[in-house]
Enzyme design. Structure first.
Site, PDB file in Angstrom:
ATOM      1  N   GLY A  57       0.860  -1.173   0.000  1.00  0.00           N
ATOM      2  CA  GLY A  57       0.000   0.000   0.000  1.00  0.00           C
ATOM      3  C   GLY A  57       0.896   1.223   0.000  1.00  0.00           C
ATOM      4  CD  GLU A  58       2.670   5.995   0.221  1.00  0.00           C
ATOM      5  OE1 GLU A  58       3.655   6.138   0.980  1.00  0.00           O
ATOM      6  OE2 GLU A  58       2.764   5.840  -1.009  1.00  0.00           O
ATOM      7  CB  SER A  59       5.278   2.765   3.786  1.00  0.00           C
ATOM      8  OG  SER A  59       5.996   3.821   3.168  1.00  0.00           O
ATOM      9  CB  CYS A  89       5.036  -3.811  -1.326  1.00  0.00           C
ATOM     10  SG  CYS A  89       5.324  -2.429  -2.432  1.00  0.00           S
ATOM     11  NE  ARG A 118       7.907   5.907   1.632  1.00  0.00           N
ATOM     12  CZ  ARG A 118       7.464   7.001   1.005  1.00  0.00           C
ATOM     13  NH1 ARG A 118       8.265   8.014   0.795  1.00  0.00           N
ATOM     14  NH2 ARG A 118       6.214   7.078   0.594  1.00  0.00           N
ATOM     15  CB  ILE A 147       3.410  -2.517  -7.883  1.00  0.00           C
ATOM     16  CG1 ILE A 147       2.972  -3.733  -8.705  1.00  0.00           C
ATOM     17  CG2 ILE A 147       2.555  -1.291  -8.205  1.00  0.00           C
ATOM     18  CD1 ILE A 147       1.580  -4.238  -8.357  1.00  0.00           C
ATOM     19  NE  ARG A 148       4.578   4.773  -6.499  1.00  0.00           N
ATOM     20  CZ  ARG A 148       4.079   5.045  -5.283  1.00  0.00           C
ATOM     21  NH1 ARG A 148       3.064   4.341  -4.805  1.00  0.00           N
ATOM     22  NH2 ARG A 148       4.598   5.991  -4.544  1.00  0.00           N
ATOM     23  CG  HIS A 184       2.652  -6.515  -4.520  1.00  0.00           C
ATOM     24  ND1 HIS A 184       1.891  -5.983  -3.503  1.00  0.00           N
ATOM     25  CD2 HIS A 184       3.470  -5.521  -4.949  1.00  0.00           C
ATOM     26  CE1 HIS A 184       2.222  -4.713  -3.337  1.00  0.00           C
ATOM     27  NE2 HIS A 184       3.172  -4.407  -4.199  1.00  0.00           N
ATOM     28  CD  GLU A 186       0.088  -9.028  -2.341  1.00  0.00           C
ATOM     29  OE1 GLU A 186       1.110  -9.686  -2.098  1.00  0.00           O
ATOM     30  OE2 GLU A 186       0.094  -7.795  -2.516  1.00  0.00           O
TER      31      GLU A 186
END
Length: 205
Positions: A57-59, A89, A118, A147-148, A184, A186
């Site tokens: 997600g966004e840490s 991630c 990051r 992904i990023r 990821h 998942e």
């Protein structure tokens, strides 16, 4: 891993930190593997599980929400007490002891003796997949989606490397009951990291 993961994981209480990110994907995968999955937003919910997945997600948002919901210190305490955790991630960032390119004031839960940068792989449009050799998971390569994602820039003495890209950048690490990966599983159908996490949960329960 050897054995039937569905039978081996039956009845294990695995939590997914449900503050932000791809919570549903992890919950679905863990359920497929036979675990009893609970979404965790509050300290009292953390107390009901034997292991925790911290999703991508966004840490910086996960950090902020974990403090708003009073989860930061309970998770740090659970890590110190040996609760198994898998961070993917942004989850890897949250488990790292040291961060590079964090936003001002951003904190992690810590626990992994690593330095993590990051967004090391650029923008979302620069996402890619790779085949990774992960000897600890067997001979078959892991299909990894980045992904990023973050990258592990330095690994301290307490942590060990599970996988690196062909250029040497470290993307999976382990330390005791903590697993941290840049990608990821998942979303690619890869189950072996979650099976490894559940094996830790089973051993600690």
């Amino acid at each position: 891993m050897a054995g039937d993961p569905l039978s081996a994981s039956k009845g294990l209480r695995a939590g997914v930190l449900a503050l932000q990110g791809d919570v549903r994907e992890h919950a679905t995968l863990l359920t497929r593997l036979g675990a009893e999955v609970r979404l965790v937003r509050r300290p009292e919910e953390l107390a009901l599980v034997d292991g925790l997945v911290i999703p991508g997600g966004e840490s910086s948002v996960i950090d902020k929400l974990s403090r708003i919901f009073g989860m930061q210190e309970p998770i740090r305490a659970a890590i110190a007490e040996g609760m198994p955790m898998l961070g993917t991630c942004a989850g890897l960032i949250m488990l790292a002891d040291r961060l590079v390119d964090a936003i001002d004031g951003q904190e992690s839960f810590g626990g992994l003796d690593v330095t993590v940068r990051r967004n090391a792989f650029g923008r979302q449009t620069e996402s890619f997949e790779a085949q990774l050799d992960v000897p600890a998971l067997g001979a078959e390569p892991v299909r990894a989606a980045f992904i990023r994602g973050p990258v592990v820039e330095a690994v301290g003495d307490a942590a060990s490397v599970l996988a690196s890209l062909d250029d040497g950048r470290v993307v999976a690490v382990e330390q005791g009951n903590l697993l941290g990966i840049s990608f990821h599983p998942e979303i690619t159908g890869e189950t072996r990291f979650h099976e490894r996490f559940l094996a830790r949960v089973r051993a600690a329960a």
